[in-house]
Design an enzyme around this catalytic site. Structure first.
Site, PDB file in Angstrom:
ATOM      1  N   ASP A  55       1.555   5.385   0.111  1.00  0.00           N
ATOM      2  CA  ASP A  55       1.010   6.501   0.872  1.00  0.00           C
ATOM      3  C   ASP A  55       1.305   7.794   0.114  1.00  0.00           C
ATOM      4  O   ASP A  55       2.364   8.404   0.284  1.00  0.00           O
ATOM      5  CB  ASP A  55       1.649   6.524   2.268  1.00  0.00           C
ATOM      6  CG  ASP A  55       0.947   7.497   3.199  1.00  0.00           C
ATOM      7  OD1 ASP A  55      -0.145   7.968   2.846  1.00  0.00           O
ATOM      8  OD2 ASP A  55       1.497   7.788   4.280  1.00  0.00           O
TER       9      ASP A  55
ATOM     10  N   LYS B 171       0.850  -1.193   0.000  1.00  0.00           N
ATOM     11  CA  LYS B 171       0.000   0.000   0.000  1.00  0.00           C
ATOM     12  C   LYS B 171       0.885   1.243   0.000  1.00  0.00           C
ATOM     13  O   LYS B 171       1.719   1.417   0.886  1.00  0.00           O
ATOM     14  CB  LYS B 171      -0.910   0.016   1.230  1.00  0.00           C
ATOM     15  CG  LYS B 171      -1.899   1.176   1.215  1.00  0.00           C
ATOM     16  CD  LYS B 171      -2.801   1.168   2.432  1.00  0.00           C
ATOM     17  CE  LYS B 171      -3.851   2.276   2.313  1.00  0.00           C
ATOM     18  NZ  LYS B 171      -3.273   3.614   2.092  1.00  0.00           N
TER      19      LYS B 171
ATOM     20  N   GLU C 132       2.873   1.129   5.485  1.00  0.00           N
ATOM     21  CA  GLU C 132       1.522   1.456   5.929  1.00  0.00           C
ATOM     22  C   GLU C 132       0.602   0.242   5.920  1.00  0.00           C
ATOM     23  O   GLU C 132      -0.329   0.143   6.716  1.00  0.00           O
ATOM     24  CB  GLU C 132       0.929   2.560   5.050  1.00  0.00           C
ATOM     25  CG  GLU C 132      -0.378   3.109   5.600  1.00  0.00           C
ATOM     26  CD  GLU C 132      -0.985   4.181   4.718  1.00  0.00           C
ATOM     27  OE1 GLU C 132      -1.992   4.766   5.134  1.00  0.00           O
ATOM     28  OE2 GLU C 132      -0.472   4.410   3.617  1.00  0.00           O
TER      29      GLU C 132
END
Length: 352
Positions: free
Chosen positions: A66, A64, A206
């Site tokens: 960010d 993921k 994250e």
């Protein structure tokens, strides 16, 4: 700006570069292949938050990222870079724009995330915000790179009805794995979801994204994509602050609110994560929004209230029993053109 990567021939012989038009006249005996009109804009597919990774071979995983969700439109006469809200930010990412020109394709739409990496190779939203001049800033970011994770349109063909595996196959030819240019591939990772999440958390990332490998590309938050986070990070509206003579720019604590129905609900404050630069920029914006009417009920005698116009990205560990953020840290302001959604409270949050 990086040097142009050596183009990789896409679905052709090694000595024949890709062209969006035929290199020789078409044989009139051959039928014309139907071409799909290129969409002016595509609403993004959004990931649904889940506590644990899904199980089964139907799912594939990625890291993921960010940053800012973007779509890169490679058109016959120009490059357009659009935010999630549909705003044209082509001039704010000159390195990504130039890298798109070098891709060996005539027309395409790439879905991905603009990020700035820290010294350990992790995406850092705060660094991205600084590179763009903060919320409402107009700076061009020379540090941002584009992590491509989907291909929605390719040389005259709309791929949204194709399965993810098909779209990824074409994307990986267009943006090869392991590249270090300003457009890079967000690589799929073959791993057990729980083990990958644990590894991501151990390395300070994250979280991870899970995608259904046989799903078409559907706009909205429909469950084809899932996000599983190591550390919670969501958007909250700033409704006020508390002064401090010791803190930078006099901001001791920001007061935050989430949505509940059509109203705002106070969810606590955040007093860490500021640096000298963003604290003074933030104070200037807050002082331009002062009001005597709080946007939500707040039992803080020293509170200075502001109109609920600024949306902050907040990292936190959990919720308290009285529905307040625990161990919150300020990461930066979301730009209104990013179309960030303020966190919506539900009964589970209030009962946690």
């Amino acid at each position: 700006m990086t040097k142009p990567p050596k183009p990789k021939p896409l679905l052709q012989d090694a000595d024949k570069p890709v062209r969006s038009r035929p290199s020789k006249p078409r044989d009139p005996a051959q039928p014309n292949l139907p071409l799909d009109p290129m969409p002016d804009r595509i609403e993004p597919c959004l990931a649904l938050l889940k506590a644990r990774p899904p199980k089964g071979d139907d799912w594939v995983y990625e890291i993921k990222w960010d940053g800012y969700r973007l779509s890169v439109h490679i058109e016959p006469t120009r490059i357009r870079i659009l935010t999630r809200g549909g705003h044209d930010w082509s001039d704010r990412f000159p390195a990504i724009k130039q890298a798109a020109l070098w891709l060996p394709v005539g027309t395409a739409i790439l879905d991905g995330e603009a990020v700035v990496l820290d010294e350990k190779g992790r995406s850092d939203f705060g660094l991205l915000q600084q590179s763009l001049g903060g919320r409402g800033g107009k700076k061009m970011s020379s540090d941002a790179i584009f992590m491509a994770f989907d291909l929605l349109y390719f040389d005259g063909h709309d791929l949204r009805k194709s399965e993810l595996d098909v779209r990824r196959h074409l994307l990986e030819d267009l943006v090869p794995a392991g590249g270090l240019g300003d457009i890079r591939l967000s690589e799929e990772i073959e791993a057990d979801g729980d083990q990958l999440l644990a590894s991501a958390c151990e390395h300070g990332l994250e979280g991870i994204i899970a995608k259904r490998r046989d799903a078409p590309y559907r706009s909205g938050r429909l469950g084809d994509w899932l996000k599983i986070k190591c550390i919670q990070s969501d958007s909250f509206v700033i409704i006020g602050y508390e002064r401090s003579t010791a803190a930078r720019a006099g901001i001791g604590r920001l007061l935050l609110a989430a949505r509940k129905g059509k109203k705002f609900v106070y969810v606590g404050g955040v007093g860490t994560g500021f640096n000298e630069r963003n604290a003074y920029e933030l104070r200037e914006k807050l002082d331009g929004l002062l009001t005597s009417t709080p946007a939500a009920a707040v039992d803080r005698k020293a509170a200075i209230f502001v109109k609920p116009k600024l949306i902050a990205e907040i990292e936190y560990r959990a919720w308290t029993d009285d529905a307040k953020l625990r161990h919150a840290s300020y990461k930066g302001l979301r730009d209104k053109q990013d179309n960030a959604v303020v966190y919506a409270m539900n009964d589970a949050d209030e009962g946690s």
